[in-house]
Design a protein around this motif. Structure first.
Motif, PDB file in Angstrom:
ATOM      1  N   HIS A  77       0.827  -1.215   0.000  1.00 28.68           N
ATOM      2  CA  HIS A  77       0.000   0.000   0.000  1.00 28.68           C
ATOM      3  C   HIS A  77       0.858   1.261   0.000  1.00 28.68           C
ATOM      4  O   HIS A  77       0.603   2.213  -0.735  1.00 28.68           O
ATOM      5  CB  HIS A  77      -0.933   0.003   1.213  1.00 28.68           C
ATOM      6  CG  HIS A  77      -2.290  -0.544   0.912  1.00 28.68           C
ATOM      7  ND1 HIS A  77      -3.285   0.198   0.338  1.00 28.68           N
ATOM      8  CD2 HIS A  77      -2.800  -1.788   1.084  1.00 28.68           C
ATOM      9  CE1 HIS A  77      -4.373  -0.544   0.189  1.00 28.68           C
ATOM     10  NE2 HIS A  77      -4.110  -1.770   0.634  1.00 28.68           N
ATOM     11  N   LEU A  78       1.876   1.261   0.862  1.00 21.11           N
ATOM     12  CA  LEU A  78       2.703   2.461   1.011  1.00 21.11           C
ATOM     13  C   LEU A  78       3.542   2.732  -0.233  1.00 21.11           C
ATOM     14  O   LEU A  78       3.895   3.886  -0.508  1.00 21.11           O
ATOM     15  CB  LEU A  78       3.616   2.320   2.242  1.00 21.11           C
ATOM     16  CG  LEU A  78       2.882   2.279   3.589  1.00 21.11           C
ATOM     17  CD1 LEU A  78       3.849   1.914   4.715  1.00 21.11           C
ATOM     18  CD2 LEU A  78       2.211   3.608   3.890  1.00 21.11           C
ATOM     19  N   GLY A  79       3.832   1.694  -0.978  1.00 21.00           N
ATOM     20  CA  GLY A  79       4.625   1.855  -2.202  1.00 21.00           C
ATOM     21  C   GLY A  79       3.945   2.694  -3.263  1.00 21.00           C
ATOM     22  O   GLY A  79       4.595   3.172  -4.201  1.00 21.00           O
ATOM     23  N   THR A  80       2.641   2.911  -3.106  1.00 25.86           N
ATOM     24  CA  THR A  80       1.908   3.731  -4.086  1.00 25.86           C
ATOM     25  C   THR A  80       2.010   5.224  -3.789  1.00 25.86           C
ATOM     26  O   THR A  80       1.538   6.048  -4.570  1.00 25.86           O
ATOM     27  CB  THR A  80       0.413   3.335  -4.111  1.00 25.86           C
ATOM     28  OG1 THR A  80      -0.159   3.618  -2.826  1.00 25.86           O
ATOM     29  CG2 THR A  80       0.251   1.853  -4.412  1.00 25.86           C
ATOM     30  N   ASP A  81       2.614   5.582  -2.625  1.00 24.36           N
ATOM     31  CA  ASP A  81       2.753   6.998  -2.245  1.00 24.36           C
ATOM     32  C   ASP A  81       3.996   7.573  -2.909  1.00 24.36           C
ATOM     33  O   ASP A  81       5.082   7.015  -2.774  1.00 24.36           O
ATOM     34  CB  ASP A  81       2.870   7.092  -0.717  1.00 24.36           C
ATOM     35  CG  ASP A  81       2.748   8.519  -0.205  1.00 24.36           C
ATOM     36  OD1 ASP A  81       3.406   9.416  -0.771  1.00 24.36           O
ATOM     37  OD2 ASP A  81       2.004   8.740   0.775  1.00 24.36           O
ATOM     38  N   ASP A  82       3.830   8.686  -3.618  1.00 27.86           N
ATOM     39  CA  ASP A  82       4.961   9.291  -4.340  1.00 27.86           C
ATOM     40  C   ASP A  82       6.112   9.683  -3.410  1.00 27.86           C
ATOM     41  O   ASP A  82       7.262   9.775  -3.850  1.00 27.86           O
ATOM     42  CB  ASP A  82       4.498  10.543  -5.104  1.00 27.86           C
ATOM     43  CG  ASP A  82       3.598  10.185  -6.275  1.00 27.86           C
ATOM     44  OD1 ASP A  82       3.617   8.999  -6.686  1.00 27.86           O
ATOM     45  OD2 ASP A  82       2.884  11.073  -6.771  1.00 27.86           O
ATOM     46  N   ARG A  83       5.808   9.945  -2.145  1.00 29.44           N
ATOM     47  CA  ARG A  83       6.855  10.366  -1.217  1.00 29.44           C
ATOM     48  C   ARG A  83       7.718   9.197  -0.750  1.00 29.44           C
ATOM     49  O   ARG A  83       8.810   9.396  -0.239  1.00 29.44           O
ATOM     50  CB  ARG A  83       6.234  11.034   0.016  1.00 29.44           C
ATOM     51  CG  ARG A  83       5.517  12.330  -0.272  1.00 29.44           C
ATOM     52  CD  ARG A  83       4.740  12.805   0.947  1.00 29.44           C
ATOM     53  NE  ARG A  83       3.731  11.825   1.353  1.00 29.44           N
ATOM     54  CZ  ARG A  83       2.951  11.964   2.432  1.00 29.44           C
ATOM     55  NH1 ARG A  83       3.084  13.022   3.205  1.00 29.44           N
ATOM     56  NH2 ARG A  83       2.049  11.042   2.734  1.00 29.44           N
ATOM     57  N   ARG A  98      12.126   4.303   2.841  1.00 26.00           N
ATOM     58  CA  ARG A  98      13.021   5.313   2.271  1.00 26.00           C
ATOM     59  C   ARG A  98      12.161   6.323   1.527  1.00 26.00           C
ATOM     60  O   ARG A  98      11.283   5.942   0.745  1.00 26.00           O
ATOM     61  CB  ARG A  98      14.026   4.674   1.300  1.00 26.00           C
ATOM     62  CG  ARG A  98      15.051   3.808   1.977  1.00 26.00           C
ATOM     63  CD  ARG A  98      16.082   3.267   0.999  1.00 26.00           C
ATOM     64  NE  ARG A  98      16.870   2.223   1.642  1.00 26.00           N
ATOM     65  CZ  ARG A  98      17.889   2.443   2.456  1.00 26.00           C
ATOM     66  NH1 ARG A  98      18.273   3.696   2.698  1.00 26.00           N
ATOM     67  NH2 ARG A  98      18.540   1.443   3.015  1.00 26.00           N
ATOM     68  N   LEU A  99      12.399   7.591   1.781  1.00 23.41           N
ATOM     69  CA  LEU A  99      11.607   8.629   1.127  1.00 23.41           C
ATOM     70  C   LEU A  99      12.281   9.059  -0.168  1.00 23.41           C
ATOM     71  O   LEU A  99      13.499   8.963  -0.326  1.00 23.41           O
ATOM     72  CB  LEU A  99      11.425   9.822   2.054  1.00 23.41           C
ATOM     73  CG  LEU A  99      10.742   9.544   3.402  1.00 23.41           C
ATOM     74  CD1 LEU A  99      10.308  10.851   4.056  1.00 23.41           C
ATOM     75  CD2 LEU A  99       9.539   8.614   3.265  1.00 23.41           C
ATOM     76  N   ALA A 100      11.461   9.550  -1.067  1.00 23.54           N
ATOM     77  CA  ALA A 100      11.957   9.997  -2.370  1.00 23.54           C
ATOM     78  C   ALA A 100      12.893  11.187  -2.192  1.00 23.54           C
ATOM     79  O   ALA A 100      12.658  12.045  -1.322  1.00 23.54           O
ATOM     80  CB  ALA A 100      10.787  10.377  -3.266  1.00 23.54           C
ATOM     81  N   PRO A 101      13.952  11.270  -2.998  1.00 20.64           N
ATOM     82  CA  PRO A 101      14.873  12.411  -2.905  1.00 20.64           C
ATOM     83  C   PRO A 101      14.176  13.756  -3.002  1.00 20.64           C
ATOM     84  O   PRO A 101      14.608  14.735  -2.387  1.00 20.64           O
ATOM     85  CB  PRO A 101      15.819  12.183  -4.091  1.00 20.64           C
ATOM     86  CG  PRO A 101      15.784  10.717  -4.326  1.00 20.64           C
ATOM     87  CD  PRO A 101      14.383  10.281  -4.007  1.00 20.64           C
ATOM     88  N   THR A 102      13.054  13.810  -3.758  1.00 25.25           N
ATOM     89  CA  THR A 102      12.359  15.092  -3.918  1.00 25.25           C
ATOM     90  C   THR A 102      11.814  15.631  -2.593  1.00 25.25           C
ATOM     91  O   THR A 102      11.666  16.839  -2.427  1.00 25.25           O
ATOM     92  CB  THR A 102      11.191  14.951  -4.917  1.00 25.25           C
ATOM     93  OG1 THR A 102      10.380  13.816  -4.529  1.00 25.25           O
ATOM     94  CG2 THR A 102      11.697  14.761  -6.339  1.00 25.25           C
TER      95      THR A 102
END
Length: 586
Positions: A77-83, A98-102
């Motif tokens: 589920h969490l893998g669908t979050d862009d962050r 791990r959060l996205a570099p952005t």
């Protein structure tokens, strides 16, 4: 570009809770699970990711499922979050994120847009908190022990204010006991001395030089009116005059540390006003006052013990070890009675929380005071008592000598005159309040990595220096301009490391406020300064990491935005500690 709200850890926890709800609606998890124990926090090992959640571990037993099965379903589920760049199951069922570099690249925009409000919390929800600290007997100037208590109490009050509480800073003036009579007699001797008499300070009087000007002021006010007069004539007047003079000295001492109280409460105001009687009557109405005989104290043989009937407070009903006397056999109140009345007054004033900051020698007083407040408020008003451990002062490798002014101890003024208020305050907060503190004057002013005050101040000053150079080069470094800088130009791993540290600030504020631990702010600021200095130093070898990029305004603004975000947070943290951020180091 992703931006962060006030608390990134709270945001991601909310996302985890949404994923749990989704799994419940899909029938993967049962309804009615208690999600309060679910946490999202930094992992113990940064190599494991940016955040970790215990959700699968705490939900496994009530959901009657294996933790790894829950963790894997949550990860999907969490893998669908862009962050969230990745969600990996580890060990028995921990979930590392791990959060996205952005997210990290966009952090400076959030900080610079919110400014000093970044990290401010609504945790307190406007609850009224009374923080009582210092509260030294008005018999002399504040000493180094009071200094630590003053700094701790003041920083705690600022921290709670920053976390959304409605805080009152209060000083309890101990002007109702026998010590103020001793003060009056000591001042009277200085008064006689000012009249040209030779005096001798007997044991039990205060011989410090600080009373010389008080005696002279009394002489200027009343002339020779009290010379050769019996104590019964002058004691009451001189006691009030002396207490007022001492409190003015104490206020001046506190001002040296930039401590301003909201309220001064006089113990004397409790006597003859019915306030003590009202407080005791309140306890009597609850069936907590009785006549009885206490067991002999530990260490006393029964034949040495004279059992006598006393008026007692049934404090054991509220967690104390023994019941406590509140009235002596001669009908006079014990010293505990006015303290009960004072805290009754606080409860009556409608505080939701009470915090007392006491010296370490008051450790035996904690349980009885907590019992009294619990009884007076019917368990509704929590009292937290913070004990302040001793401070040992060193200079040139030797213990720092006592003050001539005070006669027997090192004063607050001595310490501040040596190193200034900023250094005094920061050093006093480098250890937890209940741990002893060594204060080395040489190290406190040393310009090195080992000096936390210098290290944090230097980080802030470095950012100010970069901004001055940028301005001189014609670059707009206003917060508004920096907030608009291109986040893609700060993509290096070292830059993200600093951003990750900055992102911890809102969470750190709430942790420190919940635990009443302002020292955590000082320790964390040192860690943030370390990240900033490390990035600065990497710029020597990796030119693309330098905050000022020659002939590239856009890159300079982007990188200075990150440095400025760190400075905003350092300034906010130092503000809580009561320390002025340095704009340049001298």
């Amino acid at each position: 570009m992703e931006t962060v709200r006030m608390n990134l850890f709270t945001d991601i926890r909310a996302r985890v809770l949404e994923a749990i709800e989704a799994l419940q609606s899909e029938g993967v998890l049962p309804e009615g699970l208690n999600t309060a124990p679910v946490t999202v926090e930094p992992p113990r090992d940064p190599l494991h990711g940016d955040m970790a959640t215990n959700a699968a571990m705490v939900l496994a037993k009530p959901a009657q499922k294996k933790p790894r099965d829950i963790a894997e379903a949550l990860a999907a589920h969490l893998g669908t979050d862009d962050r969230i760049a990745s969600a990996e199951v580890a060990g028995p069922g921990f979930l590392n994120l791990r959060l996205a570099p952005t997210v990290w690249q966009g952090l400076p925009e959030t900080v610079l847009t919110q400014g000093a409000d970044f990290g401010r919390s609504t945790l307190g929800q406007g609850e009224k908190v009374n923080v009582e600290y210092v509260s030294a007997n008005p018999t002399g100037p504040l000493h180094v022990g009071h200094t630590r208590g003053a700094v701790f109490g003041d920083a705690l009050a600022s921290l709670l204010d920053y976390a959304g509480y409605d805080v009152t800073r209060e000083y309890y003036i101990n002007d109702g006991g026998a010590q103020v009579d001793v003060l009056a007699r000591s001042v009277y001797l200085r008064y006689l001395e000012a009249q040209g008499h030779t005096v001798e300070f007997a044991d039990g009087t205060y011989p410090g030089d600080y009373l010389i000007p008080v005696g002279e002021a009394l002489k200027n006010l009343v002339g020779d009116k009290y010379v050769d007069q019996p104590e019964s004539v002058w004691l009451e007047y001189v006691r009030e005059f002396s207490t007022d003079a001492m409190m003015e000295i104490i206020r001046e001492d506190l001002r040296l540390l930039n401590v301003e109280m909201d309220s001064f409460f006089s113990e004397k105001s409790l006597y003859g006003t019915g306030l003590i009687e009202s407080a005791i009557e309140s306890l009597r109405d609850k069936g907590l006052i009785y006549r009885g005989v206490l067991e002999p104290p530990k260490g006393k043989k029964p034949e040495d013990w004279e059992p006598r009937e006393q008026t007692l407070f049934k404090s054991t009903e509220h967690g104390d070890d023994v019941d406590r006397p509140i009235m002596k056999s001669d009908g006079a109140w014990t010293y505990f009675a006015p303290d009960i009345a004072y805290h009754y007054d606080k409860v009556q004033r409608g505080y939701d929380q009470l915090i007392d900051v006491f010296g370490a020698d008051h450790g035996g007083y904690v349980k009885r005071m907590k019992a009294a407040v619990s009884a007076l408020s019917d368990g509704k008003t929590p009292l937290d008592i913070k004990l302040i451990q001793l401070v040992k002062l060193f200079k040139n490798g030797e213990p720092f000598k006592m003050s001539k002014r005070a006669g027997t101890f090192v004063t607050l003024r001595d310490v501040v005159e040596e190193v200034g208020p900023d250094v005094t305050r920061f050093v006093m907060l480098t250890r937890k309040n209940d741990a002893p503190l060594d204060f080395d004057f040489d190290k406190a002013v040393e310009q090195s990595r080992d000096n936390p005050v210098f290290y944090v101040q230097y980080a802030h000053a470095r950012v100010c220096s970069v901004m001055r150079k940028a301005q001189a080069a014609g670059i707009d470094v206003s917060d508004a301009a920096l907030a608009q800088a291109d986040p893609a130009l700060r993509a290096h791993e070292a830059e993200q490391g600093l951003a990750k540290k900055i992102a911890e600030w809102p969470r750190l504020v709430e942790i420190a406020a919940r635990g009443h631990e302002p020292h955590k702010v000082a320790i964390w600021l040192n860690e943030l300064a370390s990240e900033l200095h490390a990035l600065w130093n990497k710029g020597h070898d990796v030119p693309e990491l330098r905050f000022l990029q020659e002939d590239d305004v856009a890159a300079s603004q982007s990188k200075i935005a990150l440095a400025r975000a760190a400075a905003v947070v350092i300034s906010a943290g130092l503000g809580i500690l009561g320390v002025t951020p340095a704009e340049e180091m001298r």
